[in-house]
Design a protein around this motif. Sequence first.
Motif: not given
Length: 413
Positions: A363-366, A369-373
């Motif tokens: 969940n934290l990776t998601a 990802s939404s912020i940085r990717d």
Amino acid sequence: MGLSVNNNTAAYNTYRNLTTTQGQLSKSLEKLSSGYRINRAADDAAGLAISEGLRSQIQGLTQATRNSQDAINVVQTAEGALSESTSILQRMRTLAVQASSQGSINDDAKGNIQSEVVQLKAELDRIATTTKFNGKALLDGTFNSTFQVGANAGETIAVNVGGAMSASGLGVNGVDMTAVGAYTNGAAAAGKVSTANATSAANSELTITGVAGATFASTGATVSAFQGLKGSISFGGKTFDLGSVDYSGVTTTADALTKLNDSAKTALGLTGTAPFTSTQTTLVFQVNEAVTGYTGTAGAALSDSAANVDNATPVFAAGTGASDAITALDKAIKTVSTTRANLGAVQNRLEHTIANLGTATENLTASESSIRDVDMANEMTKFTSKQILAQAGTAMLAQAKNLPQSVLSLLQG
């Protein structure tokens, strides 16, 4: 707008737009090639700060997952070794049940059974000593550690194996199948020769079997009384024949007692002060009140070297025979089983911990990802647009630079 040749305003305007487009195109290329929407703080200062915090959490959770798996490996190593310890204790109990069958087992058979028990106890000690994980002993009673199972300080789980899983730690080091219970000072051993080191069936270090009653003159013990002693005394798998002592040259009862004590200590391997406690300085034989012709106090020692020995705690306290061995082994098996159950419970907890860490990491990776990717489709659309604008800007700059040439027409006319 008037015609001029010194300043080509249209060209300047075109060049400015082209420069802006080229800068945007370059950033778009950077995002597409790196996969990140934020490559530097200027791209999104707040987003960068948030994403770095999330990255710390993600990396911490990833390491915590590995730590939890290490904890499971530690628990499995300890529990696996204890599984074999249980098997050893079960075998010892079976032997104790066999040795308890007085009607079908003779002393020689008990001695053979005890030989196997000695080897089994040695293996219990070896397992307790050598079972380690990355150099840390697990079963010697010292392992009580914590494992970091979270990304933040204080998020730990304790693993405590418990007490020492050695033969002594489990209370079975003194198990002796050859023991039948010691003689008690006084009437219980009337007419027998006992020792001040064997005071009760539940608290003995030495076992005397088949000892014939000794007759003393009314004035007390005599050398001939010592010479008439028969029977044997057993300790730690060794046996001493009371009738084997050579009393040649002995003239006093004190010397006879010394000779008896020294011979027994040598035969039984009781050199020095071992296995006695600090108040037990020698192996001491004594006679009981009911011995014919002896008028001393019940259980009175023939030597004053037994001072305080009756109050000492015997080292070989558990060596009281096969029947008592069953009780001691049942307790040891229960101790090991309880320890294994506790380790199993901890392992189940750690497995749930790993599952939770995996969910949190996902969940934290998601979120990160939404912020940085970068959104590749959206960015590719922007890139195509900027690429077209860059090509158009280049073409228009070429046209704009030719505008001052119209002044030549005026000059030529």
